[in-house]
Design a protein around this motif. Structure first.
Motif, PDB file in Angstrom:
ATOM      1  N   VAL A  27      11.666 -18.786   0.052  1.00 45.25           N
ATOM      2  CA  VAL A  27      11.021 -17.480   0.158  1.00 45.25           C
ATOM      3  C   VAL A  27      10.837 -16.916  -1.229  1.00 45.25           C
ATOM      4  CG1 VAL A  27      11.215 -15.166   1.113  1.00 45.25           C
ATOM      5  CG2 VAL A  27      12.214 -17.093   2.320  1.00 45.25           C
ATOM      6  N   LYS A  28       9.625 -16.492  -1.519  1.00 50.79           N
ATOM      7  CA  LYS A  28       9.377 -15.927  -2.848  1.00 50.79           C
ATOM      8  C   LYS A  28       8.718 -14.566  -2.679  1.00 50.79           C
ATOM      9  CE  LYS A  28       7.160 -17.183  -7.140  1.00 50.79           C
ATOM     10  NZ  LYS A  28       6.066 -17.999  -7.642  1.00 50.79           N
ATOM     11  N   ILE A  29       9.433 -13.536  -3.121  1.00 50.12           N
ATOM     12  CA  ILE A  29       8.818 -12.213  -3.084  1.00 50.12           C
ATOM     13  C   ILE A  29       8.442 -11.867  -4.514  1.00 50.12           C
ATOM     14  CG2 ILE A  29       9.127  -9.800  -2.476  1.00 50.12           C
ATOM     15  CD1 ILE A  29      11.141 -10.678  -0.392  1.00 50.12           C
ATOM     16  N   ASN A  30       7.168 -11.942  -4.839  1.00 50.75           N
ATOM     17  CA  ASN A  30       6.724 -11.644  -6.202  1.00 50.75           C
ATOM     18  C   ASN A  30       6.942 -10.167  -6.488  1.00 50.75           C
ATOM     19  OD1 ASN A  30       5.764 -14.258  -6.876  1.00 50.75           O
ATOM     20  ND2 ASN A  30       4.104 -13.906  -5.422  1.00 50.75           N
ATOM     21  N   GLN A  31       7.102  -9.853  -7.767  1.00 51.64           N
ATOM     22  CA  GLN A  31       7.298  -8.456  -8.167  1.00 51.64           C
ATOM     23  C   GLN A  31       6.357  -7.529  -7.395  1.00 51.64           C
ATOM     24  OE1 GLN A  31       9.041  -6.268  -9.901  1.00 51.64           O
ATOM     25  NE2 GLN A  31      10.559  -7.897  -9.891  1.00 51.64           N
ATOM     26  N   LEU A  32       6.895  -6.779  -6.448  1.00 56.53           N
ATOM     27  CA  LEU A  32       6.032  -5.854  -5.701  1.00 56.53           C
ATOM     28  C   LEU A  32       6.069  -4.502  -6.393  1.00 56.53           C
ATOM     29  CD1 LEU A  32       7.067  -6.598  -2.000  1.00 56.53           C
ATOM     30  CD2 LEU A  32       5.197  -7.604  -3.301  1.00 56.53           C
ATOM     31  N   GLU A  33       4.882  -4.002  -6.699  1.00 57.99           N
ATOM     32  CA  GLU A  33       4.855  -2.704  -7.368  1.00 57.99           C
ATOM     33  C   GLU A  33       5.277  -1.599  -6.393  1.00 57.99           C
ATOM     34  OE1 GLU A  33       1.688   0.089  -9.656  1.00 57.99           O
ATOM     35  OE2 GLU A  33       1.194  -2.037  -9.433  1.00 57.99           O
ATOM     36  N   HIS A  34       4.855  -1.794  -5.144  1.00 54.95           N
ATOM     37  CA  HIS A  34       5.233  -0.821  -4.112  1.00 54.95           C
ATOM     38  C   HIS A  34       5.971  -1.527  -2.994  1.00 54.95           C
ATOM     39  CE1 HIS A  34       1.419   0.521  -5.982  1.00 54.95           C
ATOM     40  NE2 HIS A  34       2.125   1.620  -6.132  1.00 54.95           N
ATOM     41  N   LYS A  35       7.200  -1.080  -2.735  1.00 54.43           N
ATOM     42  CA  LYS A  35       7.968  -1.737  -1.678  1.00 54.43           C
ATOM     43  C   LYS A  35       7.987  -0.903  -0.416  1.00 54.43           C
ATOM     44  CE  LYS A  35      11.168  -4.367  -4.508  1.00 54.43           C
ATOM     45  NZ  LYS A  35      11.451  -3.628  -5.760  1.00 54.43           N
ATOM     46  N   GLN A  36       7.953   0.433  -0.602  1.00 51.05           N
ATOM     47  CA  GLN A  36       7.995   1.313   0.567  1.00 51.05           C
ATOM     48  C   GLN A  36       6.574   1.552   1.070  1.00 51.05           C
ATOM     49  OE1 GLN A  36      11.630   1.250   0.938  1.00 51.05           O
ATOM     50  NE2 GLN A  36      10.970   3.145   1.946  1.00 51.05           N
ATOM     51  N   VAL A  37       6.328   1.165   2.312  1.00 51.50           N
ATOM     52  CA  VAL A  37       4.984   1.349   2.852  1.00 51.50           C
ATOM     53  C   VAL A  37       5.044   1.946   4.252  1.00 51.50           C
ATOM     54  CG1 VAL A  37       3.949  -0.554   1.565  1.00 51.50           C
ATOM     55  CG2 VAL A  37       4.965  -0.974   3.811  1.00 51.50           C
ATOM     56  N   ILE A  38       3.881   2.346   4.749  1.00 48.75           N
ATOM     57  CA  ILE A  38       3.798   2.860   6.115  1.00 48.75           C
ATOM     58  C   ILE A  38       3.114   1.799   6.973  1.00 48.75           C
ATOM     59  CG2 ILE A  38       2.764   4.612   7.615  1.00 48.75           C
ATOM     60  CD1 ILE A  38       4.736   5.919   5.834  1.00 48.75           C
ATOM     61  N   ALA A  39       3.794   1.391   8.036  1.00 44.35           N
ATOM     62  CA  ALA A  39       3.189   0.406   8.942  1.00 44.35           C
ATOM     63  C   ALA A  39       3.937   0.445  10.266  1.00 44.35           C
ATOM     64  CB  ALA A  39       3.281  -0.989   8.349  1.00 44.35           C
ATOM     65  N   ASP A  40       3.355  -0.140  11.278  1.00 42.15           N
ATOM     66  CA  ASP A  40       4.026  -0.248  12.570  1.00 42.15           C
ATOM     67  C   ASP A  40       5.008  -1.414  12.466  1.00 42.15           C
ATOM     68  OD1 ASP A  40       4.637  -1.255  15.182  1.00 42.15           O
ATOM     69  OD2 ASP A  40       3.047   0.013  15.969  1.00 42.15           O
ATOM     70  N   SER A  41       6.295  -1.081  12.339  1.00 33.84           N
ATOM     71  CA  SER A  41       7.248  -2.135  11.975  1.00 33.84           C
ATOM     72  C   SER A  41       7.385  -3.196  13.076  1.00 33.84           C
ATOM     73  CB  SER A  41       8.602  -1.540  11.618  1.00 33.84           C
ATOM     74  OG  SER A  41       9.201  -1.035  12.760  1.00 33.84           O
ATOM     75  N   VAL A  42       7.361  -2.764  14.344  1.00 34.98           N
ATOM     76  CA  VAL A  42       7.520  -3.746  15.426  1.00 34.98           C
ATOM     77  C   VAL A  42       6.366  -4.738  15.428  1.00 34.98           C
ATOM     78  CG1 VAL A  42       7.590  -4.037  17.924  1.00 34.98           C
ATOM     79  CG2 VAL A  42       8.848  -2.172  16.845  1.00 34.98           C
ATOM     80  N   HIS A  43       5.150  -4.193  15.330  1.00 37.79           N
ATOM     81  CA  HIS A  43       3.985  -5.077  15.427  1.00 37.79           C
ATOM     82  C   HIS A  43       3.805  -5.952  14.206  1.00 37.79           C
ATOM     83  CE1 HIS A  43       2.841  -2.531  18.899  1.00 37.79           C
ATOM     84  NE2 HIS A  43       2.468  -3.715  19.342  1.00 37.79           N
ATOM     85  N   ILE A  44       4.113  -5.421  13.025  1.00 38.25           N
ATOM     86  CA  ILE A  44       3.947  -6.239  11.830  1.00 38.25           C
ATOM     87  C   ILE A  44       4.950  -7.398  11.878  1.00 38.25           C
ATOM     88  CG2 ILE A  44       5.496  -5.137  10.117  1.00 38.25           C
ATOM     89  CD1 ILE A  44       3.149  -5.162   8.202  1.00 38.25           C
ATOM     90  N   GLN A  45       6.156  -7.111  12.381  1.00 39.25           N
ATOM     91  CA  GLN A  45       7.135  -8.193  12.513  1.00 39.25           C
ATOM     92  C   GLN A  45       6.677  -9.226  13.521  1.00 39.25           C
ATOM     93  OE1 GLN A  45      11.275  -7.862  12.527  1.00 39.25           O
ATOM     94  NE2 GLN A  45      11.273  -5.709  11.950  1.00 39.25           N
TER      95      GLN A  45
END
Ligand code: ATP
Ligand code: MG
Length: 571
Positions: A287-305
């Motif tokens: 798993v590679k998480i590249n430097q994310l400039e923004h980590k906190q976002v707004i999304a539907d957490s159940v559906h995105i998962q």
């Protein structure tokens, strides 16, 4: 039409000849229709004469016509025909509609078999000439439709005006025929998969129940059976949820919620949930998480998962023992202020997808025809659901794949960015549910017990009524603001949940309008949800009840306006 002439004198036929004739007629029914049923209008009863298996699962041998026919609408029709069909199948208006005609018919597109025609034919009338008996039929009319396309389609006009060559015309006709044919094939494949996928766990449940009953004093054995029953039930529930989800997403009744999520946590959580499966297949996950400039976002957490889980579970399923799976997350520059573009890549070294199938894998119920795949459990809904959700979020999914080498799925979505530390979620106080009293209105004893137990876990007291009428009486007999919440089943004998809610709302007492009433029901189609709102209920949760969801519901209503008003009156 004039009167019918019977060439052979039917009445003079002997019993055996008549029987043979009836058999022949029945046989022709089977050929012509995929459902034939007899309706007794005054009794609101439908008797099945013959039908295909997927219809028989709803119709059975027969039952209450008004209910059964609406159930058929649900399983049969595409979203766009649902309203039209629901009106057409409405038993209560049939008598009026057949006032001066013996035949009613309508055409529609069904989700499994393409073009169909539904018909009611009056077979009996009473002395006032009102229809009392009807035959109901469903017929596949794809061939007729195709003929119509051939006759009247603009294709033909273009051809006749010389805008299209005969070859092009033929080619396009063939294509539309192929589409219809494919729809039919998908239907039968889906049905055979479904009956297998549903039967297998169902057999386990029934079998294990028998084993447990036969060994009721052997604790270890009973526990073992219960575990297996639980496992199979969970699988069945997942399957059901997938299908219902698919339906909801297609009809467009899913509302995406706006949760604040941390993308790094999201990925970590996702990995936690798939770890066991990866370990079981000894696959290598990176798993590679590249430097994310923004980590906190707004999304539907159940559906995105759900999107990510559907894609990763495929990667695990369709990659052999010991294979590799790579996940990479990156943020792509987006000039729009407040919006971030994120890319999630899932790559595997699995069996890959044949180029000719790559466009089809996102269609519902489509699975690659391959013995390695049919040996793996699945309904072919995972990617269809994923794509629909991503589309709703305004993003897209791309796939690249080489057979025998592997596949790569890339999800790109735009998400609203949260300025870090701007708002932190308030923590819920732990003992918020103490001294709260819930009224359960539910006819099924087992469901009642389960709800009571869950409420006990959350620290609440509960009382119960076994039908709507009892619910109304119990509520009425208590002082104002005695209850803090009502959990209401919908289908109950004597008085159903909708009527019960209406009766409570109509009472002349201070707490009647405000008491939170939450529907707890297995009917999760949008019409059902709408009906609960119409009856004055505040919210709706699906069965089986999810403990976490119920807790959230409780904490919402135990701290709302009604709770405040109660507090004010008490002090
Ligand atoms: P389920 O509804 O349980 O997810 P499924 O996995 O068969 O069933 P989808 O997830 O929609 O259904 O996938 C559709 C088809 O696409 C699969 O049956 C498989 O043929 C193909 N497929 C999807 N992902 C991969 C992958 N990573 N590698 C190879 N084939 C894949
Ligand atoms: Mg899948």
């Amino acid at each position: 039409m004039g009167e019918m002439w019977w060439i052979n004198d039917y009445k003079s036929l002997n019993y055996e000849k008549k029987l043979q004739l009836h058999k022949n007629i029945m046989k022709s029914f089977e050929e012509l229709y995929f459902c034939v049923a007899d309706i007794n209008l005054p009794n609101d009863y439908i008797d099945t004469i013959c039908c295909e298996q997927f219809i028989s699962e709803v119709l059975g041998v027969g039952g209450t016509a008004s209910i059964r026919l609406q159930e058929i609408v649900m399983i049969l029709s595409n979203a766009e025909y649902q309203e039209q069909l629901s009106d057409f199948f409405d038993i209560y208006t049939l008598r009026e509609r057949t006032g001066n005609t013996n035949i009613l018919q309508t055409e529609f597109v069904s989700q499994f078999s393409g073009w169909c025609m539904a018909r009611f034919v009056v077979t009996d009338r009473d002395k006032d000439n009102n229809a009392t008996g009807l035959i109901f039929t469903l017929k596949d009319i794809n061939t007729e439709k195709l003929w119509e396309i051939e006759k009247s389609n603009t294709l033909r006009v273009d051809f006749e005006n010389g805008k299209k060559s005969r070859e092009d015309f033929r080619e396009e006709l063939k294509k539309s025929y192929e589409t219809v044919k494919r729809a039919n094939e998908i239907k039968s494949e889906f049905l055979s998969h479904m009956s297998h996928d549903v039967r297998t766990p169902m057999n386990a449940i029934i079998g294990m129940t028998d084993v447990a009953a036969a060994n009721i004093n052997d604790r270890t054995k009973v526990e073992d059976c219960l575990n297996k029953i639980k496992e199979s039930s969970n699988y069945l529930l997942r399957l059901l949820n997938e299908i219902i989800d698919m339906n909801k997403i297609e009809i467009g009744t899913v509302d995406l919620s706006e949760d604040e999520i941390n993308l790094t946590n999201l990925v970590q959580e996702m990995i936690r949930s798939i770890k066991t499966d990866i370990r079981a297949k000894e696959q290598h996950l990176s798993v590679k998480i590249n430097q994310l400039e923004h980590k906190q976002v707004i999304a539907d957490s159940v559906h995105i998962q759900q999107v990510f889980i559907n894609i990763i579970s495929n990667a695990i399923k369709y990659t052999p023992q010991g294979g590799k799976i790579n996940i990479e997350v990156a943020e792509i520059a987006n000039p729009q202020p407040g919006i971030g573009t994120f890319e999630f890549v899932f790559e595997d070294t699995g069996i890959g997808i044949q180029p000719e199938n790559i466009d089809r894998i996102f269609e519902p119920f489509e699975r690659e025809e391959d013995s390695r795949i049919s040996a793996i459990h699945g309904t072919g809904l995972g990617l269809a659901i994923a794509r629909n959700i991503v589309n709703m979020m305004g993003g897209n999914i791309r796939v690249e794949s080489v057979p025998h080498e592997g596949s790569k799925f890339t999800v790109t979505i735009n998400l609203k960015i949260v300025k870090e530390n701007v708002h932190k979620k308030k923590k819920e106080p732990k003992d918020v549910f103490k001294n709260k009293r819930v009224l359960i209105v539910e006819d099924n004893e087992l469901n009642r017990m389960v709800l009571k137990d869950i409420l006990r876990i959350t620290g609440c007291e509960s009382e119960s009524a076994v039908n709507g009428k009892e619910g109304v009486e119990l509520f009425e007999s208590k002082p104002e603001y005695y209850y803090d919440l009502i959990l209401m089943d919908i289908q109950m004998p004597i008085m159903n949940g909708l009527e019960c809610a209406r009766a409570i709302r109509a009472m002349d007492r201070a707490d009647a309008k405000g008491i939170p009433i939450v529907a707890v029901t297995a009917n999760t189609f949008s019409e059902d949800v709408e009906a609960t709102h119409q009856a004055g209920m505040n919210e709706h949760i699906g069965k089986p009840v999810d403990v976490e969801k119920l807790k959230k519901t409780q904490s919402r209503w135990f701290t709302g306006d009604y709770a405040n008003e109660k507090q004010r009156r008490m002090s």
